[in-house]
Design a protein around this motif. Structure first.
Motif, PDB file in Angstrom:
ATOM      1  N   LEU A 201       0.830  -1.207   0.000  1.00 64.33           N
ATOM      2  CA  LEU A 201       0.000   0.000   0.000  1.00 64.33           C
ATOM      3  C   LEU A 201       0.865   1.257   0.000  1.00 64.33           C
ATOM      4  CD1 LEU A 201      -2.738  -1.124   2.542  1.00 64.33           C
ATOM      5  CD2 LEU A 201      -3.092  -0.667   0.110  1.00 64.33           C
ATOM      6  N   ALA A 202       1.932   1.251   0.795  1.00 68.43           N
ATOM      7  CA  ALA A 202       2.812   2.418   0.852  1.00 68.43           C
ATOM      8  C   ALA A 202       3.486   2.655  -0.498  1.00 68.43           C
ATOM      9  CB  ALA A 202       3.855   2.230   1.948  1.00 68.43           C
ATOM     10  N   LYS A 203       3.927   1.583  -1.125  1.00 74.74           N
ATOM     11  CA  LYS A 203       4.572   1.698  -2.434  1.00 74.74           C
ATOM     12  C   LYS A 203       3.597   2.227  -3.481  1.00 74.74           C
ATOM     13  CE  LYS A 203       7.174  -1.057  -5.802  1.00 74.74           C
ATOM     14  NZ  LYS A 203       7.703  -2.413  -6.127  1.00 74.74           N
ATOM     15  N   ALA A 204       2.323   1.850  -3.343  1.00 70.26           N
ATOM     16  CA  ALA A 204       1.309   2.310  -4.297  1.00 70.26           C
ATOM     17  C   ALA A 204       1.016   3.795  -4.146  1.00 70.26           C
ATOM     18  CB  ALA A 204       0.027   1.504  -4.118  1.00 70.26           C
ATOM     19  N   GLY A 205       1.325   4.345  -2.965  1.00 67.11           N
ATOM     20  CA  GLY A 205       1.162   5.777  -2.755  1.00 67.11           C
ATOM     21  C   GLY A 205       0.110   6.102  -1.721  1.00 67.11           C
ATOM     22  N   LEU A 206       0.551   6.615  -0.569  1.00 72.09           N
ATOM     23  CA  LEU A 206      -0.357   7.050   0.484  1.00 72.09           C
ATOM     24  C   LEU A 206      -0.007   8.481   0.875  1.00 72.09           C
ATOM     25  CD1 LEU A 206      -0.344   3.917   2.841  1.00 72.09           C
ATOM     26  CD2 LEU A 206      -2.193   4.619   1.305  1.00 72.09           C
ATOM     27  N   PRO A 207      -1.002   9.315   1.154  1.00 73.46           N
ATOM     28  CA  PRO A 207      -0.727  10.687   1.589  1.00 73.46           C
ATOM     29  C   PRO A 207      -0.326  10.708   3.063  1.00 73.46           C
ATOM     30  CG  PRO A 207      -3.068  10.287   1.641  1.00 73.46           C
ATOM     31  CD  PRO A 207      -2.447   9.037   1.078  1.00 73.46           C
ATOM     32  N   PRO A 208       0.106  11.853   3.572  1.00 70.50           N
ATOM     33  CA  PRO A 208       0.336  11.963   5.018  1.00 70.50           C
ATOM     34  C   PRO A 208      -0.960  11.713   5.788  1.00 70.50           C
ATOM     35  CG  PRO A 208       1.308  13.816   3.837  1.00 70.50           C
ATOM     36  CD  PRO A 208       0.462  13.088   2.847  1.00 70.50           C
ATOM     37  N   SER A 209      -0.854  11.091   6.956  1.00 65.17           N
ATOM     38  CA  SER A 209      -2.010  10.798   7.821  1.00 65.17           C
ATOM     39  C   SER A 209      -3.144  10.129   7.047  1.00 65.17           C
ATOM     40  CB  SER A 209      -2.516  12.084   8.489  1.00 65.17           C
ATOM     41  OG  SER A 209      -1.502  12.686   9.250  1.00 65.17           O
ATOM     42  N   PRO A 210      -2.881   9.001   6.421  1.00 63.00           N
ATOM     43  CA  PRO A 210      -3.894   8.377   5.564  1.00 63.00           C
ATOM     44  C   PRO A 210      -4.984   7.665   6.363  1.00 63.00           C
ATOM     45  CG  PRO A 210      -1.961   6.982   5.680  1.00 63.00           C
ATOM     46  CD  PRO A 210      -1.618   8.244   6.426  1.00 63.00           C
ATOM     47  N   SER A 211      -6.095   7.422   5.686  1.00 59.39           N
ATOM     48  CA  SER A 211      -7.212   6.668   6.257  1.00 59.39           C
ATOM     49  C   SER A 211      -7.303   5.313   5.573  1.00 59.39           C
ATOM     50  CB  SER A 211      -8.520   7.436   6.086  1.00 59.39           C
ATOM     51  OG  SER A 211      -8.751   7.734   4.714  1.00 59.39           O
ATOM     52  N   LEU A 212      -7.791   4.312   6.321  1.00 60.14           N
ATOM     53  CA  LEU A 212      -7.912   2.945   5.808  1.00 60.14           C
ATOM     54  C   LEU A 212      -9.300   2.406   6.097  1.00 60.14           C
ATOM     55  CD1 LEU A 212      -6.654   0.223   4.719  1.00 60.14           C
ATOM     56  CD2 LEU A 212      -6.131  -0.298   7.118  1.00 60.14           C
ATOM     57  N   LEU A 213      -9.898   1.779   5.103  1.00 58.34           N
ATOM     58  CA  LEU A 213     -11.114   0.992   5.268  1.00 58.34           C
ATOM     59  C   LEU A 213     -10.784  -0.453   4.948  1.00 58.34           C
ATOM     60  CD1 LEU A 213     -14.226   0.557   5.529  1.00 58.34           C
ATOM     61  CD2 LEU A 213     -14.372   1.091   3.078  1.00 58.34           C
ATOM     62  N   GLU A 214     -11.109  -1.360   5.880  1.00 55.79           N
ATOM     63  CA  GLU A 214     -11.002  -2.790   5.580  1.00 55.79           C
ATOM     64  C   GLU A 214     -12.396  -3.384   5.536  1.00 55.79           C
ATOM     65  OE1 GLU A 214      -9.042  -7.060   6.918  1.00 55.79           O
ATOM     66  OE2 GLU A 214      -8.582  -5.277   8.125  1.00 55.79           O
ATOM     67  N   LEU A 215     -12.708  -4.041   4.435  1.00 46.30           N
ATOM     68  CA  LEU A 215     -13.973  -4.749   4.273  1.00 46.30           C
ATOM     69  C   LEU A 215     -13.746  -6.222   4.586  1.00 46.30           C
ATOM     70  CD1 LEU A 215     -15.104  -3.144   0.894  1.00 46.30           C
ATOM     71  CD2 LEU A 215     -15.912  -2.544   3.180  1.00 46.30           C
ATOM     72  N   GLY A 216     -14.591  -6.792   5.451  1.00 46.32           N
ATOM     73  CA  GLY A 216     -14.411  -8.187   5.840  1.00 46.32           C
ATOM     74  C   GLY A 216     -13.214  -8.364   6.751  1.00 46.32           C
ATOM     75  N   CYS A 217     -13.167  -7.588   7.821  1.00 45.99           N
ATOM     76  CA  CYS A 217     -11.981  -7.569   8.692  1.00 45.99           C
ATOM     77  C   CYS A 217     -11.857  -8.814   9.558  1.00 45.99           C
ATOM     78  CB  CYS A 217     -12.003  -6.337   9.585  1.00 45.99           C
ATOM     79  SG  CYS A 217     -13.307  -6.353  10.854  1.00 45.99           S
ATOM     80  N   GLY A 218     -12.935  -9.598   9.693  1.00 46.77           N
ATOM     81  CA  GLY A 218     -12.871 -10.775  10.551  1.00 46.77           C
ATOM     82  C   GLY A 218     -12.507 -10.403  11.973  1.00 46.77           C
ATOM     83  N   GLY A 219     -11.559 -11.142  12.546  1.00 38.94           N
ATOM     84  CA  GLY A 219     -11.134 -10.887  13.914  1.00 38.94           C
ATOM     85  C   GLY A 219     -10.175  -9.735  14.080  1.00 38.94           C
ATOM     86  N   GLY A 220      -9.887  -9.002  13.004  1.00 38.36           N
ATOM     87  CA  GLY A 220      -9.065  -7.797  13.097  1.00 38.36           C
ATOM     88  C   GLY A 220      -7.570  -8.036  13.151  1.00 38.36           C
ATOM     89  N   SER A 221      -7.123  -9.221  12.755  1.00 37.82           N
ATOM     90  CA  SER A 221      -5.701  -9.551  12.898  1.00 37.82           C
ATOM     91  C   SER A 221      -4.814  -8.767  11.937  1.00 37.82           C
ATOM     92  CB  SER A 221      -5.491 -11.053  12.696  1.00 37.82           C
ATOM     93  OG  SER A 221      -6.170 -11.783  13.698  1.00 37.82           O
ATOM     94  N   ASN A 222      -5.244  -8.599  10.691  1.00 36.31           N
ATOM     95  CA  ASN A 222      -4.464  -7.762   9.778  1.00 36.31           C
ATOM     96  C   ASN A 222      -4.453  -6.312  10.245  1.00 36.31           C
ATOM     97  OD1 ASN A 222      -3.350  -9.256   7.417  1.00 36.31           O
ATOM     98  ND2 ASN A 222      -5.474  -9.921   7.203  1.00 36.31           N
ATOM     99  N   ALA A 223      -5.611  -5.824  10.670  1.00 33.88           N
ATOM    100  CA  ALA A 223      -5.697  -4.439  11.133  1.00 33.88           C
ATOM    101  C   ALA A 223      -4.785  -4.196  12.332  1.00 33.88           C
ATOM    102  CB  ALA A 223      -7.141  -4.102  11.495  1.00 33.88           C
ATOM    103  N   TYR A 224      -4.647  -5.186  13.184  1.00 38.25           N
ATOM    104  CA  TYR A 224      -3.783  -5.049  14.360  1.00 38.25           C
ATOM    105  C   TYR A 224      -2.363  -4.677  13.954  1.00 38.25           C
ATOM    106  CZ  TYR A 224      -1.260  -6.335  18.606  1.00 38.25           C
ATOM    107  OH  TYR A 224      -0.444  -6.323  19.714  1.00 38.25           O
TER     108      TYR A 224
END
Length: 248
Positions: free
Chosen positions: A32-55
């Motif tokens: 995601l960073a390589k693809a290009g993110l602005p300063p202080s970016p926001s993230l939406l995860e769809l189908g987060c399950g138990g939140g392990s990736n988000a952690y």
């Protein structure tokens, strides 16, 4: 709803420990960073399950919103990621009325079992991605890479333990699905063990079909190979949106 994400959700941390996601999530964050993110970016995860990736990903983002169709899995994620926003929602149809710098869909995308459902999920991602933003889709397989397999894993807790067997096969190679049989062996605090079984139907689509549908939705898309030899899809939302995409 499937047992794993409902009545067995309390076993999730033993069947799929959060620490097992660190290496994979690090790669997703780098992508995601390589693809290009602005300063202080926001993230939406769809189908987060138990939140392990988000952690593991949340440290990269100023704001994180997590959605899942399962209330039981959202409760697990809320305990793990209390600082993140959690919303019960179906990725096929949810419309939050907001846009995000990055949208992430891990293997929950596998439960889109028809081309129509997959395209619905892609449209949801597109609608919630800011112009100039990036989306990352992580299916377990594309048609060309699928092979029948058997895997097992699990872990021990303080006073409970869990193991599972995962058997993947494709009974009909002419459709867009394959089958995964799960057997869960669950040891309770009193030492008793019980076994649960369920069948998951998983979507399976050709690589070029993924790219075609992403581009039809309005994304500029490409595939990359991850460290686990999966084809995953990086999609950019153009700054200028065509008239068809605006109508979604």
């Amino acid at each position: 709803m499937l047992k794993l994400y409902n009545e067995l959700a309390d076993w999730w941390s033993l069947l799929s420990p959060v620490e097992d996601y660190e290496e994979e999530a690090t790669f997703f964050g780098e992508t995601l960073a390589k693809a290009g993110l602005p300063p202080s970016p926001s993230l939406l995860e769809l189908g987060c399950g138990g939140g392990s990736n988000a952690y593991h990903l949340k440290k990269m983002f100023a704001r994180v919103t997590l959605t899942d169709i399962s209330p039981a899995m959202l409760r697990i994620s809320q305990a793990l990621n209390p600082e993140c926003e959690h919303i019960e929602a179906n990725m096929r149809t949810v419309r939050l009325g907001r846009e995000f710098d990055a949208v992430f869909v891990h293997d929950a995308i596998d439960y889109m079992i028809t081309p129509q459902e997959l395209k619905q999920a892609m449209e949801t991602v597109f609608v919630h991605c800011k112009p100039g933003g990036v989306a990352l889709f992580v299916p377990d397989d594309v048609t060309e890479s699928f092979e029948p397999s058997t895997e097992s894993d699990g872990s021990d807790g303080v006073d409970r333990a869990a193991r599972y067997i995962e058997w993947s096969y494709d009974p009909d190679e002419t459709d867009y699905n394959y089958t995964v049989e799960y057997a869960y062996l669950l040891r309770e605090r009193d030492g008793s063990v019980h076994v649960e079984h369920e069948r998951h139907l998983i979507g399976l689509f050709p690589h070029d079909e993924w790219l075609r549908m992403l581009r039809e939705v309005g994304f500029e898309a490409e595939s990359v190979r991850d460290p686990y030899e999966r084809d995953i899809f990086v999609a950019h939302k153009p700054v200028k949106i065509n008239s068809i995409a605006r109508k979604m």
